[in-house]
Design an enzyme around this catalytic site. Sequence first.
Site, PDB file in Angstrom:
ATOM      1  N   GLY A 164     -84.908 -91.552  35.254  1.00 54.80           N
ATOM      2  CA  GLY A 164     -84.754 -90.863  36.523  1.00 54.80           C
ATOM      3  C   GLY A 164     -84.296 -91.764  37.652  1.00 54.80           C
ATOM      4  O   GLY A 164     -84.647 -91.548  38.796  1.00 54.80           O
ATOM      5  N   GLU A 275     -78.950 -85.801  28.458  1.00 60.66           N
ATOM      6  CA  GLU A 275     -78.206 -85.971  29.715  1.00 60.66           C
ATOM      7  C   GLU A 275     -76.926 -86.774  29.493  1.00 60.66           C
ATOM      8  O   GLU A 275     -76.942 -87.792  28.799  1.00 60.66           O
ATOM      9  CB  GLU A 275     -79.037 -86.767  30.732  1.00 60.66           C
ATOM     10  CG  GLU A 275     -80.249 -86.061  31.259  1.00 60.66           C
ATOM     11  CD  GLU A 275     -80.910 -86.879  32.366  1.00 60.66           C
ATOM     12  OE1 GLU A 275     -81.891 -86.388  32.912  1.00 60.66           O
ATOM     13  OE2 GLU A 275     -80.456 -87.997  32.677  1.00 60.66           O
ATOM     14  N   GLU A 288     -79.580 -90.388  28.891  1.00 65.75           N
ATOM     15  CA  GLU A 288     -80.940 -90.430  28.342  1.00 65.75           C
ATOM     16  C   GLU A 288     -81.333 -89.046  27.827  1.00 65.75           C
ATOM     17  O   GLU A 288     -80.597 -88.078  28.031  1.00 65.75           O
ATOM     18  CB  GLU A 288     -81.938 -90.909  29.399  1.00 65.75           C
ATOM     19  CG  GLU A 288     -81.939 -90.113  30.679  1.00 65.75           C
ATOM     20  CD  GLU A 288     -82.714 -90.825  31.800  1.00 65.75           C
ATOM     21  OE1 GLU A 288     -83.803 -90.359  32.128  1.00 65.75           O
ATOM     22  OE2 GLU A 288     -82.213 -91.812  32.355  1.00 65.75           O
ATOM     23  N   ARG A 292     -88.877 -82.865  26.940  1.00 66.81           N
ATOM     24  CA  ARG A 292     -89.783 -81.840  27.490  1.00 66.81           C
ATOM     25  C   ARG A 292     -88.969 -80.624  27.916  1.00 66.81           C
ATOM     26  O   ARG A 292     -87.739 -80.669  27.910  1.00 66.81           O
ATOM     27  CB  ARG A 292     -90.467 -82.417  28.741  1.00 66.81           C
ATOM     28  CG  ARG A 292     -89.446 -82.858  29.776  1.00 66.81           C
ATOM     29  CD  ARG A 292     -90.012 -83.114  31.150  1.00 66.81           C
ATOM     30  NE  ARG A 292     -88.961 -83.181  32.140  1.00 66.81           N
ATOM     31  CZ  ARG A 292     -88.189 -84.231  32.400  1.00 66.81           C
ATOM     32  NH1 ARG A 292     -88.364 -85.340  31.724  1.00 66.81           N
ATOM     33  NH2 ARG A 292     -87.252 -84.171  33.335  1.00 66.81           N
TER      34      ARG A 292
HETATM   35  C1  MV4 Z   1     -75.446 -94.385  35.483  1.00 68.08           C
HETATM   36  C2  MV4 Z   1     -74.573 -94.149  36.562  1.00 68.08           C
HETATM   37  C3  MV4 Z   1     -73.283 -94.663  36.469  1.00 68.08           C
HETATM   38  N1  MV4 Z   1     -72.921 -95.374  35.389  1.00 68.08           N
HETATM   39  N2  MV4 Z   1     -75.022 -95.087  34.421  1.00 68.08           N
HETATM   40  C4  MV4 Z   1     -79.285 -92.319  37.423  1.00 68.08           C
HETATM   41  C5  MV4 Z   1     -80.436 -91.668  36.748  1.00 68.08           C
HETATM   42  C6  MV4 Z   1     -80.437 -92.139  35.354  1.00 68.08           C
HETATM   43  N3  MV4 Z   1     -80.681 -91.041  34.460  1.00 68.08           N
HETATM   44  C7  MV4 Z   1     -79.095 -92.751  35.126  1.00 68.08           C
HETATM   45  N4  MV4 Z   1     -78.420 -92.752  36.396  1.00 68.08           N
HETATM   46  C8  MV4 Z   1     -77.150 -93.192  36.523  1.00 68.08           C
HETATM   47  N5  MV4 Z   1     -76.693 -93.906  35.471  1.00 68.08           N
HETATM   48  C9  MV4 Z   1     -73.794 -95.580  34.390  1.00 68.08           C
HETATM   49  N6  MV4 Z   1     -73.413 -96.303  33.327  1.00 68.08           N
HETATM   50  C10 MV4 Z   1     -75.032 -93.396  37.645  1.00 68.08           C
HETATM   51  C11 MV4 Z   1     -76.334 -92.914  37.628  1.00 68.08           C
HETATM   52  C12 MV4 Z   1     -76.705 -92.121  38.775  1.00 68.08           C
HETATM   53  C13 MV4 Z   1     -76.993 -90.742  38.641  1.00 68.08           C
HETATM   54  C14 MV4 Z   1     -76.965 -90.105  37.420  1.00 68.08           C
HETATM   55  C15 MV4 Z   1     -77.249 -88.764  37.310  1.00 68.08           C
HETATM   56  C16 MV4 Z   1     -77.578 -88.029  38.431  1.00 68.08           C
HETATM   57  C17 MV4 Z   1     -77.614 -88.636  39.643  1.00 68.08           C
HETATM   58  C18 MV4 Z   1     -77.332 -89.994  39.781  1.00 68.08           C
HETATM   59  C19 MV4 Z   1     -77.350 -90.608  41.021  1.00 68.08           C
HETATM   60  C20 MV4 Z   1     -77.093 -91.933  41.152  1.00 68.08           C
HETATM   61  C21 MV4 Z   1     -76.764 -92.700  40.021  1.00 68.08           C
END
Ligand code: MV4
Length: 446
Positions: A164, A275, A288, A292
């Site tokens: 998250g 996701e 990820e 749930r």
């Molecule tokens: C990332 C990303 C950009 N590139 N991974 C944020 C929550 C976590 N589940 C993973 N996240 C992110 N991973 C890579 N390689 C950008 C995010 C991210 C994000 C992802 C989903 C929803 C909102 C977000 C807000 C900021 C950053």
Amino acid sequence: MFRRILIANRGEIALRILRACHEMGIEVVCVYSKADADAPYLRLADRAICIGEAPSKESYLNISRLISAAEIADVDAIHPGYGFLAERADFSAICRDCKIAFIGPSPEAMGKLGDKVECKRTAKAAKVPVFPGSDGAIEDVDEAAKIAEEIGYPVIIKASAGGGGRGMRVCRNEATLRSSIKAAEQEALASFGKGEVFLEKFLEHARHVEIQALGDSHGHAVHLFERDCSVQRRHQKIIEESPAPGVDRKKIINIGEGAVRLLKAAGYCGAATVEFLMDEKQNFYMLEVNTRVQVEHPVTEMVTGIDIVKMSIMVAAGEHLPIKQKDVQVRGHAIECRINAEDPARNFMPSAGTIETWQVPGGPGVRVDSHVVQGYRVPPNYDSMVGKLICHADDREQCIERTARALREFAVGPIKTTIPLQLGLMEQGDFRNGGVDIHFLERLLK
Ligand code: MV4
């Protein structure tokens, strides 16, 4: 089938699970903290047991009190809902040891998908697309610098046990990367009890698209297509919808099938969400897996007609999933607005207190999932979500109009809510065009 289920949760999801149980002829035992003693949904339960003081640690997170309540009430199973203990492999194991069915995955399956390094490894083997990066945990700084050079900057350091959005660091050059790894490991160890971190390519402009999936204990799994959850602020989703606007259906089917392979590889029983981030060219990369039922599950229920909570109960009782992939069809469009007791004008400050006015919308295609009634006091101890509005219509444009209409009908006071913000979004050009990314809302609010 189970005779009696204990719901180890509160609020709207406790009520959602209760409703599923009662339709299935299953008795419900609700537990509550002292802060929730007056919650009206408790009267719908066949039995309600107080498990402690208001702080979650003394009630909804207290495993021995939950197990005691389950033993005293002689239940067959526990549904954890979302949050609290839902993704705790130790809780799933304790339930099994106590011969109480945990409505969710086994501790083994949870471990395989809950740990990000392990999950990425399983995903790669199952040919689910992931970001390029370190194969497993970072062993040393020089090795990480070499990988970053190969995949190109920017890169992101993530904690294997994080989730998250916690424990992430974006690095735009080698100097930052070298100085960030140790700090990230220490932070991960302090926050999650596990210092393992990994590296992957950082995607600047992305949409958050996730696949809803279901698995049973007989090796069968299906996906229920996608939800777009790009409208978020600080990792809190504000609006979710299905289908994801403008995305090639072949690509969705492709990642949906990937999600099914992943569940099968993990021996997964229950509801799961895989996701992904999607780039501008509609390439998908797995982020990820949430092990749930999620807050936004009703969006998928509305477009597929499948009751995800009932399915989670059936498969936990050892039944076969009653649906095949070809039975899953998407009809129309659904949008969910999370109604939070927060003031968008004051940096989303929680707005706890008594709800004097609570007048919910209705009519065709409108669903409100909420535990709130007029006169309900929002306790300050838990998250601020007071309900969800889910609208369904034949297409996205009509669904936006219906959601706007329902949000205008929704009267809540004197507490502040996210309703005006969501109504504004229904009228906002970029949202209406369906082209919003994960940074859209934060940009708009600036
Ligand atoms: C990332 C990303 C950009 N590139 N991974 C944020 C929550 C976590 N589940 C993973 N996240 C992110 N991973 C890579 N390689 C950008 C995010 C991210 C994000 C992802 C989903 C929803 C909102 C977000 C807000 C900021 C950053």
